[in-house]
Design a protein around this motif. Structure first.
Motif, short mmCIF file in Angstrom:
data_model
loop_
_atom_site.label_atom_id
_atom_site.label_comp_id
_atom_site.label_asym_id
_atom_site.label_seq_id
_atom_site.Cartn_x
_atom_site.Cartn_y
_atom_site.Cartn_z
N VAL A 239 4.34 136.16 19.64
CA VAL A 239 2.94 136.50 19.91
C VAL A 239 2.25 136.93 18.62
O VAL A 239 1.11 136.54 18.34
CB VAL A 239 2.85 137.60 20.98
N ALA A 240 2.95 137.75 17.81
CA ALA A 240 2.37 138.22 16.56
C ALA A 240 2.06 137.06 15.62
O ALA A 240 1.00 137.04 14.97
CB ALA A 240 3.32 139.21 15.88
N ARG A 241 2.97 136.10 15.54
CA ARG A 241 2.72 134.94 14.68
C ARG A 241 1.54 134.12 15.19
O ARG A 241 0.69 133.67 14.41
CB ARG A 241 3.97 134.05 14.60
N THR A 242 1.46 133.94 16.49
CA THR A 242 0.36 133.16 17.07
C THR A 242 -0.98 133.83 16.81
O THR A 242 -1.97 133.15 16.50
CB THR A 242 0.59 133.00 18.58
N LEU A 243 -1.02 135.15 16.93
CA LEU A 243 -2.27 135.88 16.72
C LEU A 243 -2.52 136.20 15.26
O LEU A 243 -3.48 136.88 14.92
CB LEU A 243 -2.25 137.17 17.55
N ARG B 114 -8.00 130.93 24.51
CA ARG B 114 -7.75 131.32 25.89
C ARG B 114 -6.34 131.90 25.99
O ARG B 114 -5.48 131.64 25.15
CB ARG B 114 -7.89 130.13 26.83
N ARG B 115 -6.10 132.65 27.07
CA ARG B 115 -4.76 133.22 27.25
C ARG B 115 -3.69 132.14 27.33
O ARG B 115 -2.61 132.26 26.75
CB ARG B 115 -4.73 134.07 28.53
N GLU B 116 -4.00 131.06 28.06
CA GLU B 116 -3.00 130.01 28.21
C GLU B 116 -2.70 129.32 26.88
O GLU B 116 -1.59 128.82 26.66
CB GLU B 116 -3.44 128.98 29.26
N GLU B 117 -3.68 129.31 25.97
CA GLU B 117 -3.45 128.70 24.66
C GLU B 117 -2.53 129.58 23.81
O GLU B 117 -1.66 129.07 23.10
CB GLU B 117 -4.79 128.47 23.97
N VAL B 118 -2.73 130.90 23.89
CA VAL B 118 -1.83 131.80 23.18
C VAL B 118 -0.41 131.66 23.71
O VAL B 118 0.56 131.58 22.96
CB VAL B 118 -2.31 133.27 23.33
N ALA B 119 -0.28 131.60 25.03
CA ALA B 119 1.05 131.44 25.64
C ALA B 119 1.71 130.15 25.19
O ALA B 119 2.91 130.13 24.84
CB ALA B 119 0.92 131.48 27.16
N GLN B 120 0.95 129.07 25.17
CA GLN B 120 1.49 127.77 24.76
C GLN B 120 1.96 127.83 23.31
O GLN B 120 3.06 127.37 22.98
CB GLN B 120 0.43 126.70 24.93
N LEU B 121 1.13 128.37 22.43
CA LEU B 121 1.46 128.41 21.00
C LEU B 121 2.64 129.34 20.72
O LEU B 121 3.43 129.10 19.80
CB LEU B 121 0.24 128.85 20.20
N ALA B 122 2.76 130.41 21.52
CA ALA B 122 3.85 131.36 21.32
C ALA B 122 5.13 130.94 22.03
O ALA B 122 6.19 131.53 21.81
CB ALA B 122 3.42 132.75 21.81
#
Length: 291
Positions: free
Chosen positions: A81-85, A47-55
């Protein structure tokens, strides 16, 4: 660049950025980043919020970024963001270009070639060689290249493009033997270059032509895969001599932004002999029929 031009360029890049981020987010499963799967996931991946949290960025900020809103992004945040994705080097550079960070601004492409270009190409015989721009338009070539790729050199200048010919030439005349394996890499490398020039009319027109002409290109283009160019084994089949196996190596041409010299080195004695035969019998190299 005028303010009007900037306003026209920005929406296209933001749309591409939004699609790329959404595509990559949906490819990563919660399990891969040690998150519980959770109930009632309506879409694949994170989810978007999960990407935000991880980044380590704000949910609203990341949501706006993925929606293509006109927000500023620092290199540090884009790196997170790049590392998270889990973006690789080519994908990270692609992200930077789409986000229009200063480090990613490319030079303008030109088709101006040094005056000794043709002499260099001819000196490379019997190895096939050509000069292409970033868009894959073929600008110059030697006799061995013309013998292997007669459909390219005989095309009208506006159609003398290796991407266009690869995805529009019927199987009976297409020189690429392993099309199913090569097409994904062709498109991924093309997209890597596309992010530098996506606002140029010639690039937009070419992508539109490819999408209209070939369903497989449309599918691969929608995947947003990115790959850096590099040496590759390329196998061709010529109607007169059969299989020719080569190693394709590209080298940038100094002073001609976007232009590159591509040399096809035969990898075995049989392939070298077949290229030599085509050079000795140019009348046999012409296409057996036209489309």
């Amino acid at each position: 660049m005028t303010g009007v031009e900037t306003g026209r360029r920005a929406p296209r890049r933001r749309t591409e950025l939004a699609a790329f981020l959404r595509n990559r987010r949906e490819r990563i499963s919660p399990h891969e980043v040690d998150l519980p799967p959770g109930p009632r996931r309506r879409t694949p991946g994170l989810r978007r919020e999960e990407v935000a949290q991880l980044a380590g960025v704000g949910v609203t900020w990341y949501t706006w970024l993925e929606q293509g809103r006109p927000i500023n992004a620092s290199t540090q945040v884009l790196d997170a963001v790049a590392r998270t994705l889990r973006l690789d080097g080519a994908e990270r550079e692609h992200l930077y270009r789409l986000a229009e960070v200063p480090e990613a601004e490319p030079p303008d492409e030109t088709e101006h070639l040094p005056e000794d270009t043709q002499a260099i190409l001819d000196a490379l015989l019997p190895m096939p060689a050509s000069v292409c721009n970033a868009r894959s338009d073929v600008l110059a070539w030697n006799a061995a290249y013309a013998a292997i790729f007669p459909h390219v050199v005989s095309a009208a200048p506006c159609d003398r493009n290796t991407m266009l010919i690869t995805f529009t030439l019927p199987p009976c005349c297409n020189p690429i033997e392993n099309m199913a394996e090569e097409m994904p890499m062709h498109v991924a490398v093309f997209r890597y270059r596309y992010s530098r020039y996506m606002d140029e009319p010639g690039w937009k027109e070419l992508v539109q032509r490819l999408q209209a002409a070939n369903a497989e290109f449309r599918r691969l283009w929608a995947d947003h895969d990115i790959a850096m160019p590099g040496p590759r084994i390329k196998v061709f089949r010529h109607h007169a001599v059969g299989r020719i196996r080569t190693r394709a190596t590209s080298m940038d041409i100094t002073g001609s932004a976007g232009a590159r010299l591509v040399v096809y080195t035969p990898t075995d004695e049989e392939s070298r002999a077949r290229v030599g035969w085509l050079l000795a019998h140019p009348e046999q190299a012409a296409p057996p029929h036209r489309h």
